[in-house]
Design an enzyme around this catalytic site. Structure first.
Site, mmCIF file in Angstrom:
data_model
loop_
_atom_site.group_PDB
_atom_site.id
_atom_site.type_symbol
_atom_site.label_atom_id
_atom_site.label_comp_id
_atom_site.label_asym_id
_atom_site.label_seq_id
_atom_site.Cartn_x
_atom_site.Cartn_y
_atom_site.Cartn_z
ATOM 1 N N VAL A 70 0.826 -1.215 0.000
ATOM 2 C CA VAL A 70 0.000 0.000 0.000
ATOM 3 C C VAL A 70 0.860 1.264 0.000
ATOM 4 O O VAL A 70 0.375 2.347 -0.320
ATOM 5 C CB VAL A 70 -0.973 0.073 1.209
ATOM 6 C CG1 VAL A 70 -1.963 -1.066 1.213
ATOM 7 C CG2 VAL A 70 -0.217 0.123 2.541
ATOM 8 N N SER B 131 -6.011 5.362 15.800
ATOM 9 C CA SER B 131 -5.587 4.644 16.992
ATOM 10 C C SER B 131 -5.713 5.572 18.191
ATOM 11 O O SER B 131 -5.583 6.800 18.057
ATOM 12 C CB SER B 131 -4.130 4.225 16.812
ATOM 13 O OG SER B 131 -3.555 3.975 18.068
ATOM 14 N N TYR C 40 3.795 7.039 14.767
ATOM 15 C CA TYR C 40 2.516 6.340 14.617
ATOM 16 C C TYR C 40 1.342 7.268 14.977
ATOM 17 O O TYR C 40 0.343 7.344 14.254
ATOM 18 C CB TYR C 40 2.563 5.119 15.536
ATOM 19 C CG TYR C 40 1.378 4.210 15.486
ATOM 20 C CD1 TYR C 40 1.115 3.420 14.367
ATOM 21 C CD2 TYR C 40 0.520 4.105 16.575
ATOM 22 C CE1 TYR C 40 0.029 2.567 14.341
ATOM 23 C CE2 TYR C 40 -0.559 3.250 16.564
ATOM 24 C CZ TYR C 40 -0.806 2.483 15.444
ATOM 25 O OH TYR C 40 -1.882 1.626 15.430
ATOM 26 N N LYS D 137 -1.536 8.324 12.423
ATOM 27 C CA LYS D 137 -2.896 7.898 12.734
ATOM 28 C C LYS D 137 -3.840 9.087 12.868
ATOM 29 O O LYS D 137 -4.996 9.013 12.466
ATOM 30 C CB LYS D 137 -2.897 7.058 14.014
ATOM 31 C CG LYS D 137 -2.359 5.645 13.817
ATOM 32 C CD LYS D 137 -3.058 4.967 12.667
ATOM 33 C CE LYS D 137 -3.050 3.467 12.708
ATOM 34 N NZ LYS D 137 -3.584 2.887 11.469
ATOM 35 N N ALA E 172 -6.201 -7.674 20.134
ATOM 36 C CA ALA E 172 -4.992 -8.489 20.236
ATOM 37 C C ALA E 172 -4.505 -8.822 18.830
ATOM 38 O O ALA E 172 -5.280 -9.300 18.011
ATOM 39 C CB ALA E 172 -5.315 -9.773 20.984
ATOM 40 N N SER E 173 -3.255 -8.508 18.555
ATOM 41 C CA SER E 173 -2.667 -8.871 17.266
ATOM 42 C C SER E 173 -1.159 -8.809 17.454
ATOM 43 O O SER E 173 -0.689 -8.461 18.532
ATOM 44 C CB SER E 173 -3.098 -7.887 16.177
ATOM 45 O OG SER E 173 -2.372 -6.682 16.335
ATOM 46 N N ARG E 174 -0.439 -9.092 16.373
ATOM 47 C CA ARG E 174 1.011 -9.066 16.547
ATOM 48 C C ARG E 174 1.495 -7.641 16.821
ATOM 49 O O ARG E 174 2.566 -7.428 17.355
ATOM 50 C CB ARG E 174 1.728 -9.678 15.357
ATOM 51 C CG ARG E 174 1.659 -8.828 14.119
ATOM 52 C CD ARG E 174 2.496 -9.408 13.011
ATOM 53 N NE ARG E 174 2.412 -8.525 11.867
ATOM 54 C CZ ARG E 174 3.116 -8.658 10.781
ATOM 55 N NH1 ARG E 174 3.981 -9.646 10.673
ATOM 56 N NH2 ARG E 174 2.981 -7.826 9.785
HETATM 57 P P1 NAI Z 1 -1.551 -6.924 12.180
HETATM 58 O O1 NAI Z 1 -0.086 -6.774 12.174
HETATM 59 O O2 NAI Z 1 -2.126 -8.224 12.681
HETATM 60 O O3 NAI Z 1 -2.140 -6.659 10.739
HETATM 61 C C1 NAI Z 1 -1.636 -5.684 9.892
HETATM 62 C C2 NAI Z 1 -1.448 -6.292 8.530
HETATM 63 O O4 NAI Z 1 -1.027 -5.272 7.615
HETATM 64 C C3 NAI Z 1 -0.362 -7.370 8.511
HETATM 65 O O5 NAI Z 1 -0.891 -8.599 8.066
HETATM 66 C C4 NAI Z 1 0.692 -6.813 7.549
HETATM 67 O O6 NAI Z 1 1.335 -7.812 6.773
HETATM 68 C C5 NAI Z 1 -0.114 -5.857 6.698
HETATM 69 N N1 NAI Z 1 0.734 -4.828 6.100
HETATM 70 C C6 NAI Z 1 1.707 -4.131 6.715
HETATM 71 N N2 NAI Z 1 2.286 -3.293 5.830
HETATM 72 C C7 NAI Z 1 1.656 -3.455 4.647
HETATM 73 C C8 NAI Z 1 1.807 -2.869 3.369
HETATM 74 N N3 NAI Z 1 2.738 -1.953 3.151
HETATM 75 N N4 NAI Z 1 0.974 -3.263 2.373
HETATM 76 C C9 NAI Z 1 0.041 -4.220 2.597
HETATM 77 N N5 NAI Z 1 -0.118 -4.818 3.790
HETATM 78 C C10 NAI Z 1 0.664 -4.446 4.809
HETATM 79 O O7 NAI Z 1 -2.154 -5.705 13.053
HETATM 80 P P2 NAI Z 1 -3.615 -5.276 13.499
HETATM 81 O O8 NAI Z 1 -3.568 -5.034 14.948
HETATM 82 O O9 NAI Z 1 -4.641 -6.171 12.953
HETATM 83 O O10 NAI Z 1 -3.706 -3.830 12.832
HETATM 84 C C11 NAI Z 1 -4.613 -3.438 11.848
HETATM 85 C C12 NAI Z 1 -4.727 -1.927 11.851
HETATM 86 O O11 NAI Z 1 -5.325 -1.487 13.075
HETATM 87 C C13 NAI Z 1 -3.405 -1.180 11.750
HETATM 88 O O12 NAI Z 1 -3.573 -0.050 10.938
HETATM 89 C C14 NAI Z 1 -3.120 -0.752 13.171
HETATM 90 O O13 NAI Z 1 -2.301 0.377 13.243
HETATM 91 C C15 NAI Z 1 -4.533 -0.456 13.646
HETATM 92 N N6 NAI Z 1 -4.683 -0.475 15.081
HETATM 93 C C16 NAI Z 1 -4.641 -1.641 15.766
HETATM 94 C C17 NAI Z 1 -4.825 -1.623 17.133
HETATM 95 C C18 NAI Z 1 -4.891 -2.863 17.917
HETATM 96 O O14 NAI Z 1 -5.225 -2.770 19.127
HETATM 97 N N7 NAI Z 1 -4.619 -4.034 17.325
HETATM 98 C C19 NAI Z 1 -4.984 -0.366 17.883
HETATM 99 C C20 NAI Z 1 -5.079 0.779 17.049
HETATM 100 C C21 NAI Z 1 -4.912 0.717 15.704
#
Ligand code: NAI
Length: 710
Positions: free
Chosen positions: A358, A436, A449, A453, A482-484
């Site tokens: 992206v 976030s 970040y 955000k 919960a995620s990585r």
């Molecule tokens: P995650 O690490 O499980 O998922 C993020 C996914 O984005 C990964 O699979 C990764 O391979 C993909 N990714 C990263 N860079 C990329 C790129 N350049 N092009 C295409 N794909 C790419 O993390 P999660 O927690 O599911 O996060 C999803 C979104 O939610 C993120 O934007 C994160 O900042 C946001 N977020 C998550 C929170 C949480 O509590 N988990 C809190 C606040 C925001």
């Protein structure tokens, strides 16, 4: 001959088949129905047995064998999953389209599996059913593919709730084959002998039809339209004339497991791993049928959860994921997106994988192109891809700043721009930004970040205006899951409870055609949902508006300028500028922005003890019905101490010291406690940042906010 790898994903069909009530009755007779099931056999008030579906699309079944180029000498129908979307009318035209979705390799000696999926629509426009067929090919194993995931069906350790005995006739296959499967193995004695059998064998799908009747008769008698899913594995062959037993266990509301035994030999399971789901088709459920959704970063975490649920509710999904590392370094991998697509297809949904980055404009274009090439349009875009590169500010080198901006902020720009073009042209769209709490409220070590955000908040504010005329709604979600990304940020207790699935309903609602709002931001996680907004206080006019006020004049009015009493939210810049001019012509009075008393209330308590003194007065007895809890507070640092707060019989007792049996214990530093009690530190943030530790029954601690109006 090897399996044809290029066949995966290639469209098969559409095939059309006209049918009349006679075909439905012929099928019913073929699977043993008669006068005892007249509703399936007599044209007056006729209903169609749902398993008729698979007999009616036999052509598709044979195409999976032909297109995959399996060795036809060694194939068997391994598994069958039918998902029913609407009842099957008694006549009309069925149109079926399908594709091979995967091959699995069980090993050279054990064979291969070919998995094909198809969807069938009726001439009335309704989607009737999805079929997922697994063909077992004894002679095609050892091609180096991955092995099939092990799926086990749990059978209760008790007697079945229903045992249905049936006796398919000695000539049953001759009748059943007239519904479509005319393979000679079921009719021709010579062919059967060459294939290693004494005589022609029953069609597995004929026995399956007997099972379907038994399931209907016992679970939803006379209401086949309530069948939602029927899945099973074919495990042994059966000769015609051999009696069978169908065993059914109800496992929960609307769900049963089942198997079919050879009644001459109870040990022999003919059909195993049966699942049957039933119930009303919810009429008012939010659905995304015929809509195309792009989800970036959908190979894991939140994106994966969004993708699975959107597909389950009818959307065609582009699963984008670069498959990179948590900090976005290194080379990507196709496997996360690929796996999610397989999961969706296995569950009967439609999806395509995309592995673009992206962070580049070309990547963004290519993601949208995948949606257009595969599904023809884009209705929904969830900007979700994300990475983290946390460092305290002085250690934040330009590359770490830039990498995070590139994925979160520029990434959203890169994908949204081409998607917005399509949405604007078609006059419909739903776009989600992912912000976030770190951006909304700040978090130590995340300047990059937080900036990226919160920039998405600004992006939404303007894009919502540009999309308004075209029904393109833009909203933002601040998840907690919960995620990585959060595994080493969240306290373990919070991590444990924060399944990404908790965020899904909010994001999916904002993606739906029922979403009435645009330009809103919602926090979502662990079942808590609330809106965050930028609000502006009435402030003060300093001077007359003609001459420039000096710094001392502003300083003198800081209380009124800073107050958020009577604050309001603006939809766009013009509204706010309008208020500036109104204020100049009629300046807000001091009280409007809060005088000294209001200021006092906002600043809260000046000591920890004062909080506990105020607690009985702030107790909301109306919310305490049936509540029996003891909250133990252990406040560290200057002015701290121990206090317990017992709620029982609608009364609240505060005592200093430690209670013998607290329901939960809250440990926090005095300064943080005061900040929390005066509303400056949200409890959830205190907890997730580790400032507030809770021991014992964490869930009960959530009552505190309801029980006290501080
Ligand atoms: P995650 O690490 O499980 O998922 C993020 C996914 O984005 C990964 O699979 C990764 O391979 C993909 N990714 C990263 N860079 C990329 C790129 N350049 N092009 C295409 N794909 C790419 O993390 P999660 O927690 O599911 O996060 C999803 C979104 O939610 C993120 O934007 C994160 O900042 C946001 N977020 C998550 C929170 C949480 O509590 N988990 C809190 C606040 C925001």
């Amino acid at each position: 001959m090897a399996l044809n790898m290029n066949a995966i994903g290639e469209k098969i069909g559409p095939f059309s088949k006209d049918y009349s009530w006679k075909d439905a009755v012929l099928y019913a007779l073929g699977v043993g129905a008669g006068f005892s099931n007249l509703e399936y056999c007599y044209e007056k008030d006729l209903k169609v047995i749902p398993s008729f579906s698979i007999a009616a699309i036999f052509d598709m079944l044979s195409q999976f064998g032909i297109k995959s180029e399996v060795n036809l000498a060694g194939i068997l129908h391994g598994e069958q999953d039918l998902i029913f979307h609407n009842p099957i009318p008694t006549e009309g035209t069925l149109t079926t389209e399908g594709e091979i979705i995967n091959y699995y390799d069980k090993g050279k000696k054990k064979g291969a599996l070919v998995v094909g999926k198809s969807e069938t629509r009726h001439s009335n426009g309704q989607k009737l059913f999805t079929s997922i067929v697994t063909v077992f090919s004894r002679l095609d194993g050892g091609f180096g593919g991955e092995n099939a995931p092990k799926i086990t069906v749990e059978f209760p350790d008790r007697e079945p709730d229903f045992v249905v005995e049936e006796s398919p006739g000695a000539d049953q296959p001759l009748l059943y084959r007239l519904s479509g499967d005319i393979f000679p193995l079921h009719a021709d004695p010579e062919f059967a002998k060459i294939s290693g059998f004494e005589k022609p064998i029953m069609h597995g799908l004929c026995t399956h039809g007997y099972a379907c009747r038994a399931l209907l008769d016992n679970l939803i008698p006379g209401e086949p339209e309530k069948a939602r899913r029927m899945a099973c594995r074919f495990s042994k062959t059966l000769y015609p004339g051999v009696p069978i037993k169908i065993l059914i266990w109800k496992t929960e509301e609307g769900k049963a497991v089942w198997r079919v035994l050879n009644a001459e030999n109870d040990e022999l399971v003919i059909i195993d791993n049966g699942i049957f789901e039933y119930g009303d088709i919810p009429k008012d459920e939010i659905r995304y049928d015929n809509q195309v959704a792009i989800i970036t970063g959908a190979g894991a975490g939140l994106g994966r959860a969004y993708a699975l649920e959107l597909a389950k509710r009818g959307a065609k999904v582009v699963v984008n994921d670069l498959g990179g590392s948590r900090d976005g370094s290194g080379k990507g991998s196709s496997s996360p997106a690929g796996k999610v697509v397989k999961e969706i297809k296995k569950a009967g949904g439609e999806a395509v994988a995309n592995y673009d980055n992206v962070a580049t404009p070309e990547g963004g274009e290519s993601i949208v192109k995948t949606a257009l090439d595969t599904f023809g349009t884009v209705d929904i875009l969830i900007n979700n891809a994300g990475i983290l590169r946390d460092k305290s500010f002085l250690k934040m080198e330009p590359e770490n700043w830039k990498a995070v901006m590139d994925v979160h902020l520029n990434g959203a720009y890169n994908v949204t721009r081409p998607a917005f073009k399509v949405m604007k042209e078609k006059g419909y769209g739903r776009i989600i930004m992912t912000t976030s709490a770190a951006g909304l409220y700040g978090n130590f070590g995340q300047t990059n970040y937080s900036s990226a955000k919160l920039a998405l908040f600004g992006f939404m504010n303007t894009l919502k205006l540009e999309g308004q005329k075209y029904d393109v709604k833009v909203n933002t979600v601040a998840p907690l899951a919960a995620s990585r990304l959060t595994e080493d940020v969240m306290p373990p207790e919070v991590f444990e409870k924060s399944k990404p699935e908790f965020v899904v309903p909010m994001t999916l609602y904002l993606c739906s055609d029922r979403c009435p709002v645009t330009g809103n931001v919602y926090n979502a996680g662990i079942g808590c949902f609330n809106r965050a907004a930028i609000v502006t206080g009435p402030g003060a006019v300093v001077g007359s508006g003609d001459e420039i006020p000096d710094v001392d004049a502003v300083a003198a009015k800081m209380k009124q300028i800073s107050s958020l009493k009577n604050a309001k939210e603006y939809f766009q810049l013009n509204d706010q500028v309008g208020d500036v001019f109104t204020a100049l012509s009629s300046p807000p009075e001091e009280g409007a922005a809060g005088g000294d008393d209001a200021e006092e209330a906002a600043s809260g308590f000046d000591s920890v003890a004062a909080v506990f003194d105020a607690m009985p007065g702030a107790f909301n007895a109306g919310a305490a019905g049936g509540v029996d809890v003891v909250f133990q507070y252990i406040i560290a640092g200057s002015g701290g101490g121990d206090w317990s707060c017992a709620i029982k019989g609608g009364a609240c007792t505060i005592e200093s010291g430690k209670h013998d049996k607290p329901t939960c214990t809250l440990k926090i530093d005095a300064g943080d406690f005061l900040a929390m009690m005066s509303g400056k530190l949200p409890p959830m943030q205190a907890f997730s940042s580790g400032k507030l530790a809770i021991e014992g029954d964490i869930m009960k601690s959530q009552l505190i906010e309801k029980l006290f109006k501080m």
